[in-house]
Write a protein that holds these residues in place. Sequence first.
Motif, mmCIF file in Angstrom:
data_model
loop_
_atom_site.group_PDB
_atom_site.id
_atom_site.type_symbol
_atom_site.label_atom_id
_atom_site.label_comp_id
_atom_site.label_asym_id
_atom_site.label_seq_id
_atom_site.Cartn_x
_atom_site.Cartn_y
_atom_site.Cartn_z
ATOM 1 N N PRO A 85 -15.888 -62.402 31.132
ATOM 2 C CA PRO A 85 -14.526 -62.557 30.659
ATOM 3 C C PRO A 85 -13.583 -61.511 31.274
ATOM 4 C CG PRO A 85 -16.038 -62.289 28.798
ATOM 5 C CD PRO A 85 -16.801 -62.039 30.049
ATOM 6 N N ILE A 86 -12.299 -61.905 31.328
ATOM 7 C CA ILE A 86 -11.267 -60.993 31.808
ATOM 8 C C ILE A 86 -10.270 -60.725 30.692
ATOM 9 C CG2 ILE A 86 -11.501 -61.620 34.231
ATOM 10 C CD1 ILE A 86 -9.103 -63.457 33.950
ATOM 11 N N HIS A 118 -5.296 -60.562 25.462
ATOM 12 C CA HIS A 118 -6.377 -61.523 25.260
ATOM 13 C C HIS A 118 -7.533 -61.246 26.200
ATOM 14 C CE1 HIS A 118 -2.591 -63.762 24.495
ATOM 15 N NE2 HIS A 118 -3.270 -64.293 23.511
ATOM 16 N N ALA A 119 -8.708 -61.724 25.822
ATOM 17 C CA ALA A 119 -9.852 -61.817 26.726
ATOM 18 C C ALA A 119 -10.156 -63.305 26.876
ATOM 19 C CB ALA A 119 -11.051 -61.073 26.162
ATOM 20 N N ALA A 120 -10.569 -63.718 28.087
ATOM 21 C CA ALA A 120 -10.726 -65.147 28.327
ATOM 22 C C ALA A 120 -11.767 -65.462 29.383
ATOM 23 C CB ALA A 120 -9.382 -65.736 28.758
ATOM 24 N N PRO A 141 -8.021 -63.221 21.010
ATOM 25 C CA PRO A 141 -6.978 -62.210 20.914
ATOM 26 C C PRO A 141 -7.608 -60.832 20.685
ATOM 27 C CG PRO A 141 -6.522 -64.069 19.466
ATOM 28 C CD PRO A 141 -7.935 -64.212 19.954
ATOM 29 N N LEU A 142 -7.093 -59.829 21.390
ATOM 30 C CA LEU A 142 -7.599 -58.462 21.238
ATOM 31 C C LEU A 142 -6.600 -57.551 20.523
ATOM 32 C CD1 LEU A 142 -9.149 -57.991 24.790
ATOM 33 C CD2 LEU A 142 -10.359 -58.538 22.666
ATOM 34 N N GLU A 152 -11.728 -56.770 33.962
ATOM 35 C CA GLU A 152 -12.894 -57.317 33.277
ATOM 36 C C GLU A 152 -12.944 -56.767 31.856
ATOM 37 O OE1 GLU A 152 -16.611 -57.182 35.522
ATOM 38 O OE2 GLU A 152 -15.390 -56.753 37.291
ATOM 39 N N LEU A 153 -13.499 -57.556 30.945
ATOM 40 C CA LEU A 153 -13.578 -57.152 29.541
ATOM 41 C C LEU A 153 -14.316 -55.837 29.376
ATOM 42 C CD1 LEU A 153 -13.111 -57.665 26.534
ATOM 43 C CD2 LEU A 153 -15.201 -59.060 26.544
ATOM 44 N N GLN A 154 -15.414 -55.652 30.096
ATOM 45 C CA GLN A 154 -16.178 -54.413 29.950
ATOM 46 C C GLN A 154 -15.340 -53.199 30.343
ATOM 47 O OE1 GLN A 154 -19.182 -54.139 28.341
ATOM 48 N NE2 GLN A 154 -18.503 -52.024 28.368
ATOM 49 N N GLU A 155 -14.541 -53.318 31.400
ATOM 50 C CA GLU A 155 -13.662 -52.217 31.815
ATOM 51 C C GLU A 155 -12.633 -51.923 30.719
ATOM 52 O OE1 GLU A 155 -10.496 -51.060 35.383
ATOM 53 O OE2 GLU A 155 -11.562 -52.977 35.462
ATOM 54 N N TRP A 156 -12.069 -52.960 30.118
ATOM 55 C CA TRP A 156 -11.094 -52.786 29.031
ATOM 56 C C TRP A 156 -11.738 -52.070 27.841
ATOM 57 C CZ3 TRP A 156 -10.430 -54.441 23.969
ATOM 58 C CH2 TRP A 156 -9.146 -54.274 23.449
ATOM 59 N N LYS A 157 -12.973 -52.489 27.507
ATOM 60 C CA LYS A 157 -13.685 -51.846 26.390
ATOM 61 C C LYS A 157 -13.902 -50.364 26.696
ATOM 62 C CE LYS A 157 -16.360 -55.593 24.350
ATOM 63 N NZ LYS A 157 -17.740 -56.075 24.124
ATOM 64 N N ASN A 158 -14.309 -50.057 27.936
ATOM 65 C CA ASN A 158 -14.532 -48.651 28.316
ATOM 66 C C ASN A 158 -13.247 -47.842 28.207
ATOM 67 O OD1 ASN A 158 -17.198 -49.293 28.863
ATOM 68 N ND2 ASN A 158 -16.899 -49.410 31.071
ATOM 69 N N GLN A 159 -12.115 -48.401 28.654
ATOM 70 C CA GLN A 159 -10.843 -47.691 28.599
ATOM 71 C C GLN A 159 -10.367 -47.471 27.169
ATOM 72 O OE1 GLN A 159 -7.800 -49.447 31.021
ATOM 73 N NE2 GLN A 159 -8.926 -49.083 32.916
ATOM 74 N N ASN A 160 -10.770 -48.361 26.263
ATOM 75 C CA ASN A 160 -10.336 -48.264 24.874
ATOM 76 C C ASN A 160 -11.429 -47.708 23.966
ATOM 77 O OD1 ASN A 160 -7.516 -49.589 24.604
ATOM 78 N ND2 ASN A 160 -8.632 -50.835 26.083
ATOM 79 N N ASN A 161 -12.461 -47.145 24.562
ATOM 80 C CA ASN A 161 -13.560 -46.518 23.819
ATOM 81 C C ASN A 161 -14.170 -47.448 22.780
ATOM 82 O OD1 ASN A 161 -13.311 -44.000 25.203
ATOM 83 N ND2 ASN A 161 -11.526 -43.561 23.920
#
Length: 153
Positions: free
Chosen positions: A102-103, A112-114, A130-131, A143-152
């Motif tokens: 997902p992105i 959003h992630a999709a 929706p995030l 990528e979703l994983q990168e977003w998760k890492n940036q947002n801890n």
Amino acid sequence: MIKGLYEAHLPVRDIETSIAFYRRLGLEIAHQGEAVTFFWIEKGRSWLGLWQTDKVNTPYHPSLRHIAFQVELADLVEAKEFLEKKGIAVREAFDFQPEEQPIVLPNNPQTHAAVYFKDPDGNSLEFITPLQIDQEIDFSMMELQEWKNQNNL
């Protein structure tokens, strides 16, 4: 997996006339641009996109053949495998290849992630989660994983 319809899109000839019409129906604007406006159907859960177009001289925007299904984040993470098991290929979206999905899309006012795919007629389909809502965030798609890492997360 599918929890509801997240978004649908319609072509309109005159965006201002259409905005006035949908406001009279009681819908709240989520985002207004020059040739596209989004109205909340249910805030944070579903919206309607209106795209100004002259179907005689201008082809419809690709989003006009697009529906997004709302899914839970845990299901979205597994969406590629879910689709592939059913013989449905994840497609490239916004220059992100299937293996990168997902992105995360910074669609202000909601992030959003999709995951994207097509139906047998080539219509664009999407699983979306929706995030964040009501936050104007300026970032590039990732990528979703990168977003998760940036947002801890």
